[in-house]
Design an enzyme around this catalytic site. Structure first.
Site, PDB file in Angstrom:
ATOM      1  CB  VAL A 144       0.134  -8.298  -2.011  1.00 19.47           C
ATOM      2  CG1 VAL A 144       0.338  -9.368  -1.322  1.00 19.47           C
ATOM      3  CG2 VAL A 144       1.334  -7.187  -2.423  1.00 19.47           C
ATOM      4  N   GLY A 168      -0.380   4.228   0.152  1.00 15.65           N
ATOM      5  CA  GLY A 168      -1.137   5.165   0.825  1.00 15.65           C
ATOM      6  C   GLY A 168      -0.244   6.186   1.703  1.00 15.65           C
ATOM      7  CB  VAL A 169      -1.330   8.693   4.179  1.00 14.73           C
ATOM      8  CG1 VAL A 169      -1.023   9.744   5.356  1.00 14.73           C
ATOM      9  CG2 VAL A 169      -2.264   9.456   3.366  1.00 14.73           C
ATOM     10  CB  ILE A 170      -0.442   4.195   6.961  1.00 17.48           C
ATOM     11  CG1 ILE A 170      -1.634   5.355   7.704  1.00 17.48           C
ATOM     12  CG2 ILE A 170      -0.023   3.459   7.921  1.00 17.48           C
ATOM     13  CD1 ILE A 170      -2.533   4.708   8.466  1.00 17.48           C
ATOM     14  CG  HIS A 206      12.869  38.328   1.571  1.00 19.26           C
ATOM     15  ND1 HIS A 206      12.814  37.185   0.639  1.00 19.26           N
ATOM     16  CD2 HIS A 206      14.230  38.776   1.810  1.00 19.26           C
ATOM     17  CE1 HIS A 206      14.084  37.104   0.303  1.00 19.26           C
ATOM     18  NE2 HIS A 206      14.951  38.052   0.850  1.00 19.26           N
ATOM     19  N   GLY A 218       1.001  -1.278  -0.048  1.00 15.05           N
ATOM     20  CA  GLY A 218      -0.010   0.088   0.088  1.00 15.05           C
ATOM     21  C   GLY A 218       0.987   1.090  -0.008  1.00 15.05           C
ATOM     22  N   GLY A 267      -4.960   0.402   4.359  1.00 17.24           N
ATOM     23  CA  GLY A 267      -6.150   1.201   4.649  1.00 17.24           C
ATOM     24  C   GLY A 267      -6.971   0.942   6.009  1.00 17.24           C
ATOM     25  CG  ASP A 281     -10.905   7.526  11.474  1.00 20.62           C
ATOM     26  OD1 ASP A 281     -10.991   8.609  11.102  1.00 20.62           O
ATOM     27  OD2 ASP A 281      -9.922   6.925  11.712  1.00 20.62           O
TER      28      ASP A 281
END
Ligand code: FAD
Ligand code: AMP
Length: 480
Positions: A245, A190-192, A454, A188, A281, A322
């Site tokens: 996989v 993905g983010v993780i 700056h 995977g 996921g 979640d």
């Protein structure tokens, strides 16, 4: 006799603890039920995010980034350091301390806000009724006008690679390795997968990431995805796209290994690793959360069904974080927690689901919000873009941190900013400047006319807004 509260929250992750604290601030007598226990059987608050998610992963990302910088970039500054070595136990000890400080911090916030923490597994019995089963099996019933469900999520698994907690681990196991694996597989991209792959790669693992999809980071537009892939590959991550996989076998003899089989465009392949992280996921935790008699509506993927205000099908019962639709991100759940609490008090608080920032904490960070170029094209919206590279930023050059760029998308008809993507050092914080601007309906011109300090990395945001109309000062603008 059941204990009575105004509000009972089930789960103390970022969605649940924030909901509980905000309810208490607004004067509701609030309890938060949490089943997580420490090794010494004490309740632990903070959920996935604080214990095995956002925070420990960032602690390891920060340690490994320092190690990587020392090995790869200190010499550029004229600093000679020994090759150095990493003490994994010390790194984990520091990470654990950070986690402990924050989880104890939530317990402290509960005390100061007078939220009653209750240890045990909560289950919704029906409108206003919650059963708590504690670790010793004893049961208690609570009653409350409002129940907020916030039981969060857990790592998804796939049949070809069952977690054995030794060679094949999920994200939680990958935060606890006791040594740097020589060959690390990650399923995977993905983010993780990218964050945890980066941690161990920086510390010396040879990391291969197998990703079933052909497209890298589908949430980005293709230009930014290509740029991200190029940078991460250059750092040593071997990212195999279109590699699904299909199986695994472990050998637990003298040399413990896991062999993974996968299918890709080039046919069947195999790869041997010393550890394998499954990062495919996360899924909502809704099993056993409600007595079937309560009639809580849960969809086929396990998400509790809610409306835009997080109300479930049962009056007085809400669900946040979640456990419900939308991106699985801590800040999204926190906003939902606040919204539910404030609406109980009659406020008209809403969550702007169109503007949820996402960040991958690799280095450089990859951050985005709003609509990107590909999405606007697909929607048939006329748009302009403006981008600027960190390579042309004096501050980034001074810091020797020049990878990446800022890219803005702007609606042509109104000049309103439609989206922003940032690949770069501190991308999360730079992106947030644009997210605030977008909340106020800012145009590219508004940003262009704003003064930026700056030298600062934020000047790249400024220049990208100037570039929308071909006015960037520190690069040759495209002819338009
Ligand atoms: P959770 O944090 O999962 O908390 C739910 C809580 O409810 C848990 O404590 C659980 O024990 C408890 N619970 C469950 N069922 C019951 C029950 N029946 N009774 C009592 N208690 C119960 N998100 C970001 O925004 N940024 C990041 O950088 C980020 N990094 C991450 C890195 C990793 C490795 C992982 C795994 C996740 C990461 N996330 C990140 C995602 C983030 O952790 C989740 O989106 C967030 O924790 C969800 O919050 P939540 O409150 O909905 O649920
Ligand atoms: P995320 O949901 O962002 O954490 O990403 C999980 C990633 O894992 C997705 O990009 C999926 O395509 C990928 N994935 C899921 N199953 C497999 C598999 N069998 N082989 C390789 N990648 C997978």
């Amino acid at each position: 006799m059941s204990r009575q509260f105004d509000v009972v929250v089930i789960g103390s992750g970022p969605a649940g603890y924030v909901a509980a604290i905000r309810c208490a601030q607004l004067g509701f007598n609030t309890a938060c039920v949490e089943k997580w226990l420490s090794d010494s059987n004490k309740p632990v608050y903070g959920g996935t995010c604080l214990n095995v998610g956002c925070i420990p992963s960032k602690a390891l990302l920060d340690t490994s980034h320092k190690f990587y910088e020392m090995q790869r970039h200190f010499a550029d500054h004229g600093i000679s350091a020994e090759q150095g070595s990493i003490d994994v136990a010390a790194m984990m000890g520091r990470k654990n301390k950070v986690v402990e400080q924050l989880t104890k911090g939530v317990a402290g916030l509960f005390r100061s806000n007078k939220v009653t923490g209750i240890s045990g597994a909560g289950a919704l019995l029906g409108k206003g009724r919650v059963r708590v089963t504690s670790a010793d099996g004893s049961e208690e019933e609570l009653s409350a006008a409002t129940v907020i469900l916030a039981s969060g999520s857990e790592p998804s698994t796939i049949p070809p690679t069952p977690i054995d907690h030794e060679l094949i681990v999920d994200s939680t196991g990958a935060l606890e390795f006791d040594a740097v694996p020589e060959r690390l597989g990650v399923i995977g991209a993905g983010v993780i997968g990218l964050e945890l792959g980066s941690v161990w790669s920086r510390l010396g693992s040879q990391v291969t990431i197998l990703e079933a999809l052909d497209d890298f980071l589908p949430a980005l537009d293709r230009q930014m995805a290509r740029e991200s892939l190029k940078i991460l590959s250059r750092q040593g991550l071997d990212i195999k796209l279109g590699a699904k996989v299909t199986g695994s076998r472990t050998s637990k003899g003298k040399k413990k290994t896991v062999t993974v089989s996968y299918e890709s465009g080039e046919g069947a392949g195999e790869a041997v690793f010393d550890k394998l992280i499954v990062a495919v996921g996360r899924r909502p935790v809704s099993d056993g959360l409600a007595d079937p008699a309560a009639g809580l509506a849960i969809d086929e993927r396990g998400f509790v069904e809610v409306d835009e205000y997080c109300a479930t099908n049962i009056p007085g019962v809400y669900a946040v974080g979640d456990l419900v639709r939308g991106p699985m991100l801590a800040h999204k759940g926190m906003e939902e927690g606040v919204m539910v609490a404030e609406r109980l008090k009659g406020k008209k608080t809403q969550v702007n689901y169109e503007l949820v920032p996402s960040v991958i904490y690799t280095h450089p960070e990859i951050a985005w919000a709003g609509k990107n170029e590909d999405e606007l094209k697909q929607a048939g919206v006329e748009y302009s873009t403006g981008s600027f590279s960190f390579a042309a930023s004096g501050r980034a050059l001074a810091a020797n941190d020049t990878d990446g760029l800022v890219k803005l998308t702007v609606e042509k008809a109104t000049d309103r900013i439609a989206g922003c993507q940032v690949i770069g050092a501190s991308a999360a914080d730079l992106l947030q400047q644009i997210v605030i601007a977008m909340e106020f309906g800012a145009s590219a011109e508004d940003i262009a006319l704003t003064m930026f300090p700056h030298p600062a990395l934020s000047e790249v945001v400024h220049e990208s807004a100037l570039a929308v109309h071909g006015h960037a000062i520190h690069k040759a603008n495209r002819k338009r």
